[in-house]
Design an enzyme around this catalytic site. Structure first.
Site, short mmCIF file in Angstrom:
data_model
loop_
_atom_site.label_atom_id
_atom_site.label_comp_id
_atom_site.label_asym_id
_atom_site.label_seq_id
_atom_site.Cartn_x
_atom_site.Cartn_y
_atom_site.Cartn_z
N SER A 46 0.81 -1.23 0.00
CA SER A 46 0.00 0.00 0.00
C SER A 46 0.84 1.28 0.00
CB SER A 46 -0.96 0.00 1.19
OG SER A 46 -0.27 0.35 2.36
N LYS A 174 13.78 -27.41 5.18
CA LYS A 174 15.05 -27.57 5.91
C LYS A 174 15.69 -28.91 5.52
CE LYS A 174 13.93 -24.74 9.92
NZ LYS A 174 14.86 -23.64 9.65
N GLU A 208 14.40 -23.53 20.45
CA GLU A 208 14.97 -22.31 19.88
C GLU A 208 15.66 -21.53 20.99
OE1 GLU A 208 11.44 -20.62 18.07
OE2 GLU A 208 12.06 -21.37 16.11
N HIS A 232 4.45 -27.27 11.36
CA HIS A 232 5.78 -27.83 11.17
C HIS A 232 5.94 -29.21 11.84
CE1 HIS A 232 6.46 -23.82 9.92
NE2 HIS A 232 6.97 -23.32 11.02
N1 LIG Z 1 7.84 -12.47 9.21
C1 LIG Z 1 8.09 -13.75 9.29
O1 LIG Z 1 9.15 -14.20 9.74
C2 LIG Z 1 7.08 -14.75 8.82
C3 LIG Z 1 7.40 -16.15 8.90
C4 LIG Z 1 6.49 -17.08 8.38
C5 LIG Z 1 5.28 -16.64 7.86
N2 LIG Z 1 4.99 -15.29 7.84
C6 LIG Z 1 3.70 -14.90 7.27
O2 LIG Z 1 3.94 -14.08 6.14
C7 LIG Z 1 2.92 -13.11 6.04
C8 LIG Z 1 3.54 -11.73 6.03
O3 LIG Z 1 4.21 -11.52 7.26
P1 LIG Z 1 5.12 -10.25 7.53
O4 LIG Z 1 5.76 -10.49 8.84
O5 LIG Z 1 5.98 -9.94 6.36
O6 LIG Z 1 4.01 -9.08 7.69
P2 LIG Z 1 4.20 -7.51 7.63
O7 LIG Z 1 5.60 -7.11 7.94
O8 LIG Z 1 3.11 -6.94 8.49
O9 LIG Z 1 3.93 -7.14 6.11
C9 LIG Z 1 2.63 -7.04 5.59
C10 LIG Z 1 2.71 -6.62 4.12
O10 LIG Z 1 1.38 -6.52 3.62
C11 LIG Z 1 1.17 -5.20 3.10
N3 LIG Z 1 -0.21 -4.79 3.42
C12 LIG Z 1 -0.87 -4.98 4.58
N4 LIG Z 1 -2.14 -4.53 4.46
C13 LIG Z 1 -2.28 -4.07 3.19
C14 LIG Z 1 -3.36 -3.54 2.45
N5 LIG Z 1 -4.60 -3.39 2.96
N6 LIG Z 1 -3.15 -3.18 1.17
C15 LIG Z 1 -1.92 -3.32 0.60
N7 LIG Z 1 -0.85 -3.84 1.27
C16 LIG Z 1 -1.04 -4.22 2.53
C17 LIG Z 1 2.17 -4.31 3.80
O11 LIG Z 1 2.46 -3.23 2.97
P3 LIG Z 1 2.41 -1.72 3.49
O12 LIG Z 1 3.16 -1.70 4.77
O13 LIG Z 1 3.04 -0.93 2.40
O14 LIG Z 1 0.96 -1.44 3.69
C18 LIG Z 1 3.36 -5.27 3.88
O15 LIG Z 1 4.04 -5.30 2.66
C19 LIG Z 1 1.96 -13.35 7.20
O16 LIG Z 1 0.94 -14.22 6.76
C20 LIG Z 1 2.85 -14.05 8.20
O17 LIG Z 1 2.10 -14.84 9.09
C21 LIG Z 1 5.85 -14.34 8.30
#
Ligand SMILES: NC(=O)c1ccc[n+]([C@@H]2O[C@H](COP(=O)([O-])OP(=O)(O)OC[C@H]3O[C@@H](n4cnc5c(N)ncnc54)[C@H](OP(=O)(O)O)[C@@H]3O)[C@@H](O)[C@H]2O)c1
Length: 309
Positions: A46, A174, A208, A232
């Site tokens: 966004s 992994k 961990e 997992h």
């Molecule tokens: N982080 C990890 O280590 C990890 C590990 C395994 C799985 N996951 C999964 O991966 C997914 C993403 O996690 P994350 O940690 O990367 O989340 P995050 O940091 O909160 O990122 C969310 C992303 O979605 C975009 N976004 C959110 N609402 C939006 C909207 N209404 N319109 C357009 N863009 C929107 C944000 O863009 P803007 O900020 O520009 O709005 C950002 O790019 C989740 O399902 C999470 O459970 C994450």
């Protein structure tokens, strides 16, 4: 399973997020280095970035991961990167993606976004017909419980056939987990004794030595059971308990895993321990009276021909 069409575009929802920064840019860089990503990579989020902001961000993410950047490889990746700014709840976002992918036969739509938006994105893609020109990759979590997972499956299947849907469990990538099948079925010493006559029990431990890394608000809403046990670790259990698949095809392996999971007896409350590490409630984003578990131990029985008794 039908033969898969070769993908010729990657559309990455969540390109500005934490997962992209910590993991996905490294993966894109490695694929580029291996000559396996010669296609447009379109990031969608966004904030009002443009293509150059995304390229700068990609470089910064790679540098923060501590890797040395080969300029020739990065140049090829940067050339392929472009950005669509838009809210996932707005129809124009999908029209812009359709314009950017015009002429492409098969795009991969990768959803690294808050799970509450999965249905908006799936329906948005379908509203411009992109579901017929691509496949869908979903990051965990896939729903919060049985019903929400079923509801999500129902929405996904309304627009994408099952063989075009990929639910990612990165833990299965992994090396140690990937080696489990070879360890079991290609090992002439272990294979004949891998049953109830010789094995009393198997302990699967995931330990961990780091904390929640500032992700208190996320973790407090999830907990260990949802974050790592139901996905997992149950997959590891299935790999350890299943029968040999009839082939190495994904469907054959999936079928045997499902049979193994069906043989797991539903645990009683006495079979489960939930705990919380001291100091967890003092973490930012965690409720002061949080009941979320940061430790789980569970005893499970596999009631199959191989393991029962
Ligand atoms: N982080 C990890 O280590 C990890 C590990 C395994 C799985 N996951 C999964 O991966 C997914 C993403 O996690 P994350 O940690 O990367 O989340 P995050 O940091 O909160 O990122 C969310 C992303 O979605 C975009 N976004 C959110 N609402 C939006 C909207 N209404 N319109 C357009 N863009 C929107 C944000 O863009 P803007 O900020 O520009 O709005 C950002 O790019 C989740 O399902 C999470 O459970 C994450």
């Amino acid at each position: 399973m039908t033969a898969q069409r070769e993908a010729d575009a990657l559309v990455l929802f969540g390109i500005t997020g934490d997962l992209a920064r910590r993991k996905l840019f490294s993966a894109l860089y490695d694929l580029t280095a291996a000559d396996r990503l010669d296609m447009p990579v379109i990031g969608v989020a966004s904030r009002s970035w443009d293509d150059d902001t995304l390229r700068l961000h990609a470089r910064d993410a790679l540098e923060s991961s501590g890797r040395a950047i080969d300029e020739e490889v990065f140049g090829r990746l940067a050339k392929n990167l472009s950005y669509v700014a838009g809210n996932y709840r707005e129809p124009t976002t999908y029209r812009n993606i359709a314009d950017k992918t015009e002429g492409r036969g098969c795009a991969v739509f990768y959803l690294a976004i808050p799970p509450g938006l999965f249905d908006d994105v799936v329906e948005g893609l379908a509203s411009v017909g992109l579901n017929h020109r691509g496949r869908l990759v979903l990051e965990k979590p896939f729903g919060r419980d049985f019903q929400s997972a079923r509801d999500l499956n129902e929405i996904v299947h309304r627009y994408f056939p099952e063989d075009q849907v990929y639910r990612i469990d990165h833990f299965l990538g992994k090396e140690a987990v990937q080696n489990l099948m070879i360890f079991r079925f290609s090992n002439t010493v272990l294979e004949p004794i891998w049953n109830r006559h010789y094995v009393r029990g198997v302990q699967i431990t995931m330990a961990e030595d780091f904390g929640i890394n500032g992700r208190g608000a996320f973790y407090d809403n999830v907990g260990t059971l949802r974050d790592v046990v139901q996905n997992h670790l149950l997959q590891v259990l299935a790999l350890l308990a299943m029968e040999p698949p009839v082939s190495e095809s994904p469907d054959a392996v999936r079928d045997e895993r499902v049979k193994a999971l069906r043989a797991v007896v539903t645990p009683e409350p006495d079979d489960v321990v939930r705990g919380q590490y001291a100091g967890y409630r003092a973490e930012a984003g965690v409720a002061p009276d949080s009941d979320t578990e940061t430790f789980t131990a569970m005893r499970l029985e596999v009631d199959s021909w191989r393991w029962a008794g």
